[in-house]
Design a protein around this motif. Structure first.
Motif, PDB file in Angstrom:
ATOM      1  N   THR A  32       0.837  -1.193   0.000  1.00 38.02           N
ATOM      2  CA  THR A  32       0.000   0.000   0.000  1.00 38.02           C
ATOM      3  C   THR A  32       0.877   1.250   0.000  1.00 38.02           C
ATOM      4  N   VAL A  33       0.275   2.365  -0.383  1.00 38.68           N
ATOM      5  CA  VAL A  33       0.985   3.626  -0.506  1.00 38.68           C
ATOM      6  C   VAL A  33       0.749   4.469   0.739  1.00 38.68           C
ATOM      7  N   ASP A  34       1.820   4.975   1.315  1.00 38.14           N
ATOM      8  CA  ASP A  34       1.753   5.963   2.386  1.00 38.14           C
ATOM      9  C   ASP A  34       1.563   7.326   1.707  1.00 38.14           C
ATOM     10  N   ARG A  35       0.400   7.941   1.906  1.00 35.43           N
ATOM     11  CA  ARG A  35       0.094   9.168   1.166  1.00 35.43           C
ATOM     12  C   ARG A  35       1.023  10.316   1.537  1.00 35.43           C
ATOM     13  N   GLU A  36       1.503  10.337   2.767  1.00 36.81           N
ATOM     14  CA  GLU A  36       2.460  11.371   3.138  1.00 36.81           C
ATOM     15  C   GLU A  36       3.776  11.174   2.389  1.00 36.81           C
ATOM     16  N   HIS A  37       4.193   9.920   2.264  1.00 42.32           N
ATOM     17  CA  HIS A  37       5.396   9.616   1.494  1.00 42.32           C
ATOM     18  C   HIS A  37       5.199   9.997   0.036  1.00 42.32           C
ATOM     19  N   SER A  97      -3.839   5.950  -5.538  1.00 42.94           N
ATOM     20  CA  SER A  97      -2.972   5.825  -4.369  1.00 42.94           C
ATOM     21  C   SER A  97      -3.528   4.860  -3.319  1.00 42.94           C
ATOM     22  N   ARG A 100      -3.870  -1.655  -3.687  1.00 40.06           N
ATOM     23  CA  ARG A 100      -2.979  -2.628  -3.051  1.00 40.06           C
ATOM     24  C   ARG A 100      -2.295  -3.406  -4.167  1.00 40.06           C
TER      25      ARG A 100
END
Length: 262
Positions: A32-37, A97, A100
């Protein structure tokens, strides 16, 4: 990543290595994507903040797998010192974003190069079993006695934009990508590998070019890039785009690319 960084450093210790690439595929499922990253990546590379992944972002997600493969004791080349000379990415459909992703990487196509040997790292991202993104990164392992060739650089195209690339781009991209090769982050490390100063990551320069084309790219496309001369940091570079091809250059060419609708 700290463990693979240590293995990369240990890989510089001379030892007998196998003469072929390992026949193995490494995978990581449900990534999964870390949106802050993602937001940090967008800022470092010049993308607008969006819930769609830039075409270059899955490369960052797959990079830990690539490093595990490159730093394995059975890999025939030390990871530190490899030169990224080309990349081809195909984005088959926009990736949200919240997706998965199932990621996989493998090494293939070991072949000669006039300055050593080259090989490909193939990475794929699947969503619900279907490939939505894939990448072929070509790396060069230089031979110590490989002769240099004198290069005649063609006249550059007319630029459409110029960018100032600060010295911190090397460390900023290293932090967000996990690619902490010392040629990008340490003046001493760069000098040890023959560069007078730190150099920008090739994947940063590719991403920065695609960021400049936001709004002009189709939903699905292939981008092929040849990395030319390194960008010594800090630098001023010029960008040119016409008819699907783009160039990044200063006094010497840094990158040549082409976008083809899928």
């Amino acid at each position: 990543m700290p463990g693979t960084t240590l293995r990369a450093a240990l890989g510089l210790i001379p030892r007998r290595r196998p003469g072929s690439l390992p026949e193995v595929e490494l995978a990581d499922r449900g990534v999964t994507v870390d949106r802050e990253h993602l937001a940090t990546y967008d800022r470092v590379c010049g993308f607008r903040l969006s819930d769609r992944l830039p075409a270059t972002y899955p490369h960052v997600l797959a990079f830990p797998l690539s490093m595990r493969l490159l730093t394995d004791p059975g890999f025939p080349f030390p990871a530190i010192g490899l030169v990224h000379i080309a990349n081809s990415i195909t984005l088959r459909t926009p990736i949200d974003s919240g997706a998965r992703l199932d990621l996989a990487v493998r090494a293939t196509n070991l072949r000669p190069h006039d300055r050593g040997r080259q090989f490909d790292i193939v990475a794929t991202a699947r969503l619900n079993g279907e490939i939505v993104w894939d990448s072929v990164s070509t790396y060069l392992s230089r031979s110590g006695d490989a002769p240099g060739t004198k290069r005649d650089f063609p006249a550059p195209p007319v630029p459409s934009a110029s960018w100032r690339v600060p010295a911190r781009v090397g460390t900023d991209y290293a932090a967000v990508s996990g690619d902490r090769n010392p040629i990008h982050t340490s003046r001493l490390g760069a000098r040890l590998f023959g560069f007078p100063r730190t150099i920008a990551h090739g994947m940063w320069s590719q991403a920065r070019c695609l960021a400049a084309l936001e709004g002009r790219l189709p939903d699905a496309y292939t981008v092929d890039v040849q990395f030319k001369q390194p960008i010594l940091l800090p630098a001023t570079v010029h960008f040119a785009y016409a008819d699907g091809t783009f160039d990044l250059f200063g006094k010497r060419p840094h990158l040549a690319g082409q976008v083809t609708p899928a």
